[in-house]
Scaffold this active site. Structure first.
Site, PDB file in Angstrom:
ATOM      1  CD  GLU A  76      -3.023  -0.958   0.159  1.00  0.00           C
ATOM      2  OE1 GLU A  76      -3.266   0.124  -0.461  1.00  0.00           O
ATOM      3  OE2 GLU A  76      -3.386  -2.190  -0.563  1.00  0.00           O
TER       4      GLU A  76
ATOM      5  CG  HIS B 144      -0.627   1.102  -3.980  1.00  0.00           C
ATOM      6  ND1 HIS B 144      -1.920   0.614  -3.484  1.00  0.00           N
ATOM      7  CD2 HIS B 144      -0.335   0.267  -4.693  1.00  0.00           C
ATOM      8  CE1 HIS B 144      -2.232  -0.581  -3.601  1.00  0.00           C
ATOM      9  NE2 HIS B 144      -1.319  -0.837  -4.382  1.00  0.00           N
TER      10      HIS B 144
ATOM     11  CD  GLU C 155      -2.320  -3.021  -8.224  1.00  0.00           C
ATOM     12  OE1 GLU C 155      -1.884  -3.547  -7.065  1.00  0.00           O
ATOM     13  OE2 GLU C 155      -2.572  -1.943  -8.160  1.00  0.00           O
TER      14      GLU C 155
ATOM     15  CG  ASP D   5       1.525  -8.168  -5.938  1.00  0.00           C
ATOM     16  OD1 ASP D   5       1.256  -7.250  -4.932  1.00  0.00           O
ATOM     17  OD2 ASP D   5       0.845  -8.825  -6.792  1.00  0.00           O
TER      18      ASP D   5
END
Length: 749
Positions: free
Chosen positions: A599, A602, A651, A655
């Protein structure tokens, strides 16, 4: 000879030590003579005088041998002790109830017959078709806890939020009373909307008046959606947004023509069944159901997927109500929105955010045409849609019809058949939606104490520190961009557990005064719908410097808010098997720590997009991104179709980076603090347990039908990041060029 043995004293040095006592008693000039100022004539010594020298040499050799034996004994003893303490024992097992429960969970979900180095996803998550969705399982467990709370006996203050929440849940579970009420409450609602031609009389009510009632009183939006959200652009002020409607039938673009025709037939049969259950004339029911399907099919043609709008740079438009009225004149926008968003004061100059203007134009034209030809059909179309949304509040005949339709649609679209939704779960969900402040306080009190919050905050701090340290070592980021990135992390707000208002029960008691429970459960639901909409509007009208949570405290989805620059980790996520203060630290870092790191990354999505970091080394960045794309392509199993890495690279990057940051934070934690444990009776060292816990979070079955899922297939979310970490292959002993030990790795974060 061991290097340490080279440091032992020589025989001559031993001799000097033995003679040292005599030399220390010599006169001041004695030592000078010993170092080279010899007498002028040599003195001969007798055999008796030579004996001490021979015995000294023999004692020196004996001393040397003795010291050597002693040293070898010490080395051997310390080696045995080291092996016993560190090699044989290792970290002690955690045998508390929470650890044993976690062990059972891992054993039940994994597949030990699969070699970890060949496919760690299958090793950790189990055989295809039997994989447990970890997030769904945690979400269900949180709802079970709420169920236990709502079904526990207790006495509440009259009129309080607790009392009303428990009353609503109880009436939702009272299916006998719902069955006894039958269709009477629903028919009363239809009459209040002006009736329809399928059964009874139709009073030819005004279309926009009916639409305004549906939107404001019943929360039903048959042609478009209208809701309050923050503006997509700074300063992110609250604004009414108009978007495409949500349809029960899958979109035609996603289906083959033959399958789509079968879906339409099943949906048509369902609408006919609804009309029949409400006492409609079979011939009229068939006619109106068919025309309602025709309206839905035409609306389908006007819809565009999010990717299409994004590629055409048409994600949203800012228009006034007056401008929208000119472009889509069939809807009385001012009156409909005014009724829906009371007590807001709207005017024709009020700005709106429109997410698909072309759809609204075409929708308006369709409504105008139908008002000229089939005005009564428009009424039937809106009421049939309302009945669908109210199904959970109706008797078993309506609920069974809906269940059968869902099962047939799943079969036609080849989706895995979902088990029947238990009644208690739907009642918990609705109670949570209508009485969130009350249930949030009860949940946090039950499942998220101060100790858990402190442990979670400490974990987040360590993850954040690891990210800042990692930013300093990135090869592609410029010094200026690196400083800006560190400032962004430092300025970030973090919300863990629940909003502050959750712990203020007086707010919960004041919020539900407008809810009135009627003689039927349907009337109670409609009163709650109206109250919830009014509370949502009021919350946006009140100036607030705090972030408005987008997830309930018992939810399991963490998120980063761009507008408020805040990252949120709800209490529902920080639960077993993802997190517990009594777990081995490897579990918390591998599971929740990797989520936190992901997060945080992001925040930096913009840097990875073309032109997002002008001062960075663009060539090095593109090389890293291309390497990452190739890395994921190489992991696809032969039976899987190709995956376009460019669509999911953000994404994928999060990860991979999230796992690397969590591992760095965990390794630092091991160096600075002792007392790590592991799970009993498992061949899992702390680092192995770290990787296993990371994988466990990602476990779920792939769902090709979910076009919104930007993470698919789930096996890549496990094998992709783990195979990019050299430490994984080292701790699991993976051979060179195994799937989980590739010859080439990428360094992005």
């Amino acid at each position: 000879m061991h290097p340490f043995l080279n440091q032992l004293p020589s025989s001559s040095f031993l001799h000097a030590l033995q003679d040292g006592g005599d030399k220390s008693r010599q006169g001041p000039r004695g030592p000078i003579q010993a170092r080279g100022m010899a007498p002028s004539s040599r003195q001969e010594s007798s055999p008796e005088e030579g004996l001490p020298t021979k015995w000294s040499r023999r004692w020196a050799m004996a001393g040397w041998a003795l010291l050597t034996l002693l040293l070898l004994g010490l080395l051997l003893g310390s080696s045995v002790l080291w092996f016993y303490v560190f090699g044989n024992c290792g970290p002690p097992p955690c045998e508390t109830p929470v650890c044993l429960h976690l062990l059972d969970y891992y054993l039940a979900s994994g597949n030990s017959s699969v070699a970890p180095c060949n496919n760690f996803f299958n090793f950790a998550c189990g055989e295809p078709g039997k994989t447990i969705n970890s997030f769904h399982a945690l979400e269900d467990e949180n709802k079970r806890l709420l169920r236990r709370v709502l079904e526990a006996p207790g006495s509440w203050h009259p009129g309080s939020g607790e009392e009303k929440a428990f009353q609503f849940y109880g009436s939702c579970m009272d299916t006998d009373a719902i069955e006894a009420a039958g269709t009477g409450p629903l028919k009363q609602v239809i009459e209040e909307l002006g009736g329809w031609n399928i059964s009874g009389k139709w009073t030819f009510s005004d279309f926009n008046q009916t639409l305004a009632l549906l939107m404001s009183q019943y929360g039903h939006f048959p042609f478009f959606r209208a809701y309050l959200r923050t503006h997509p652009s700074p300063p992110h002020a609250p604004v009414i947004q108009i978007d495409q409607p949500e349809f029960e039938v899958p979109l035609k673009q996603e289906q083959e023509q033959k399958i789509y025709a079968q879906i339409i037939r099943e949906y048509l049969a369902y609408l006919q069944q609804l009309g029949t259950l409400l006492g409609g004339d079979p011939e009229k029911v068939q006619q109106h159901a068919f025309l309602s399907i025709s309206i839905t099919s035409r609306l389908f043609k006007y819809l565009r997927l999010l990717e299409q709008r994004q590629s055409q740079d048409k994600l949203f438009h800012v228009l006034t109500i007056e401008q929208l009225q000119e472009m889509a004149p069939a809807i009385d926008w001012l009156s409909c929105l005014q009724e829906t968003f009371k007590p807001m004061s709207l005017s024709p100059s009020q700005a709106l955010v429109i997410h698909d203007l072309d759809y609204l134009r075409n929708m308006s034209q369709l409504v105008q045409e139908e008002m000229l030809k089939h005005r009564d059909v428009l009424q039937s179309h809106m009421i049939l849609g309302l009945v669908e949304t109210l199904t959970p509040a109706l008797d078993s005949k309506f609920r069974e019809a809906r269940r059968e339709l869902s099962q047939k649609l799943q079969e036609l679209t080849e989706q895995p058949l979902m088990p029947a939704h238990p009644r208690w779960k739907k009642c918990v969900e609705d109670t949570g939606a209508f009485f969130e402040p009350t249930l949030a306080a009860l949940y946090v009190k039950e499942a998220f104490g101060p100790g858990t919050q402190r442990a979670a905050m400490k974990l987040f701090t360590e993850i954040k520190d690891a990210l800042i340290a990692r930013l300093k070592k990135l090869s592609w980021i410029s010094e200026k961009s690196q400083k800006e990135a560190q400032d962004r992390v430092t300025q970030l707000q973090v919300k863990i557990g629940a909003p502050d208002w959750v712990l203020k029960p007086e707010l919960a008691r004041q919020e539900y005064q407008d809810i009135q429970f009627g003689p039927s459960f349907l009337q109670s639901v409609l009163s709650c719908v109206k109250s919830l909409r009014a509370r949502n509007v009021q919350s946006f009208l009140q100036p607030s410097s705090h972030h408005r949570w987008q997830v309930s405290p018992w939810g399991v989805n963490a998120y980063y808010s761009i507008s408020d620059h805040v990252v949120v980790f709800p209490a529902g996520l920080l639960q077993p098997p993802f997190f517990h203060a009594g777990y081995p630290r490897a579990v918390n870092f591998g599971a929740t720590g990797s989520i936190m790191a992901r997060e945080l990354l992001h925040i930096f999505y913009q840097l990875l997009l073309p032109g997002g970091c002008p001062a960075c080394d663009t060539h090095a960045l593109q090389e890293a991104l291309l390497c990452l794309e190739h890395h994921y392509d190489a992991l696809l199993l032969p039976s899987r179709s190709s995956l376009n890495g460019s669509q999911t690279f953000l994404e994928n990057a999060a990860d991979v980076g999230g796992l690397a940051i969590a591992l760095q934070a965990y390794s630092k934690r091991l160096l600075e603090y002792r007392g790590e444990t592991t799970l009993p009776n498992q061949d899992l060292s702390p680092h192995r347990l770290f990787f296993r816990s990371y994988a466990q979070v990602m476990c779920r079955e792939p769902n090709p039908q979910d076009i919104q899922d930007i993470h698919r297939p789930p096996s890549l979310r496990v094998n992709g990041p783990l195979s990019s970490i050299p430490a994984f292959a080292r701790y699991f002993g993976c051979p060179h060029d195994a799937l989980m030990n590739p010859s080439r790795r990428c360094q992005l974060w």
